[in-house]
Design an enzyme around this catalytic site. Structure first.
Site, mmCIF file in Angstrom:
data_model
loop_
_atom_site.group_PDB
_atom_site.id
_atom_site.type_symbol
_atom_site.label_atom_id
_atom_site.label_comp_id
_atom_site.label_asym_id
_atom_site.label_seq_id
_atom_site.Cartn_x
_atom_site.Cartn_y
_atom_site.Cartn_z
ATOM 1 N N ASN A 48 7.684 58.308 67.452
ATOM 2 C CA ASN A 48 6.519 59.046 67.955
ATOM 3 C C ASN A 48 6.801 60.548 67.922
ATOM 4 O O ASN A 48 7.894 60.999 68.240
ATOM 5 C CB ASN A 48 6.114 58.568 69.353
ATOM 6 N N ILE A 49 5.789 61.284 67.511
ATOM 7 C CA ILE A 49 5.887 62.746 67.393
ATOM 8 C C ILE A 49 4.710 63.329 68.165
ATOM 9 O O ILE A 49 3.567 63.284 67.711
ATOM 10 C CB ILE A 49 5.849 63.184 65.913
ATOM 11 N N GLU A 50 5.009 63.839 69.355
ATOM 12 C CA GLU A 50 3.942 64.343 70.217
ATOM 13 C C GLU A 50 3.599 65.792 69.885
ATOM 14 O O GLU A 50 4.325 66.472 69.148
ATOM 15 C CB GLU A 50 4.361 64.204 71.689
ATOM 16 N N CYS A 103 1.890 58.166 66.479
ATOM 17 C CA CYS A 103 2.720 57.094 67.019
ATOM 18 C C CYS A 103 3.806 56.707 66.013
ATOM 19 O O CYS A 103 3.716 57.003 64.818
ATOM 20 C CB CYS A 103 1.873 55.859 67.308
ATOM 21 N N GLU A 161 4.531 53.772 64.817
ATOM 22 C CA GLU A 161 4.094 52.826 63.789
ATOM 23 C C GLU A 161 3.407 53.566 62.637
ATOM 24 O O GLU A 161 3.660 53.303 61.461
ATOM 25 C CB GLU A 161 3.108 51.798 64.376
ATOM 26 N N CYS A 202 -0.858 50.743 69.847
ATOM 27 C CA CYS A 202 -2.172 51.153 70.341
ATOM 28 C C CYS A 202 -3.253 50.714 69.344
ATOM 29 O O CYS A 202 -2.956 50.244 68.241
ATOM 30 C CB CYS A 202 -2.209 52.667 70.557
ATOM 31 N N CYS A 232 -3.166 52.397 65.825
ATOM 32 C CA CYS A 232 -2.097 51.865 64.975
ATOM 33 C C CYS A 232 -2.448 50.479 64.447
ATOM 34 O O CYS A 232 -2.175 50.154 63.295
ATOM 35 C CB CYS A 232 -0.775 51.827 65.730
HETATM 36 ZN ZN ZN Z 1 -0.290 53.970 68.107
#
Ligand code: ZN
Length: 135
Positions: free
Chosen positions: A40-42, A51, A53, A84, A87
């Site tokens: 994940n890369i916020e 996300c 995935e 989520c 994804c």
């Molecule tokens: Zn996701």
């Protein structure tokens, strides 16, 4: 699937998650047999976050894969790192309804699902209906 989960665990070491503090990793197996990991890369603009995935799938497709045969996702959390909704939709673009998805979390026994279990009645209108993507 065990190998994919292990690689997903390693992938979350690279997580960029200063806002949630939740580290997630994923590993996607392409049709060629190659495995692509993601994390994940916020972003400070939360909606720009990607996300794990989708990160893994984006890497795979960028390298020429058109089909993902299996995917695993896990996280440094005390619960299962379920994908989520966004994804799940992206998975349906590149994975068939019977493709397997492993989900785990810290100290959890992996659960394995078919994509069709995680995303029943997938939206595929623009492709002319379910499973019209050749996988
Ligand atoms: Zn996701």
């Amino acid at each position: 699937m065990e190998e994919l989960i292990k690689l997903a665990e390693e992938a979350y070491d690279n997580s960029y998650s200063p806002y949630s503090g939740v580290r997630i990793g994923a590993a996607a197996k392409g049709g060629s047999g190659r495995i692509y990991t993601g994390t994940n890369i916020e972003n400070s603009s939360y909606g720009a976050t990607i996300c794990a995935e989708r990160s893994a799938i984006a890497k795979a497709v960028s390298e020429g894969e058109k089909v993902i045969t299996a995917l695993a996702v896990t996280g440094d959390i005390d619960d299962y790192a379920y994908p989520c909704g966004i994804c799940r939709q992206v998975m349906s673009e590149f994975m068939g309804p019977d493709a397997m998805i492993g989900v785990s979390g810290k100290g959890k026994v992996m659960k394995v699902y078919k994509l069709s279990e995680l995303l029943p009645s997938a939206f595929e209108y623009n492709r002319g209906g379910n499973n019209n993507n050749g996988v």
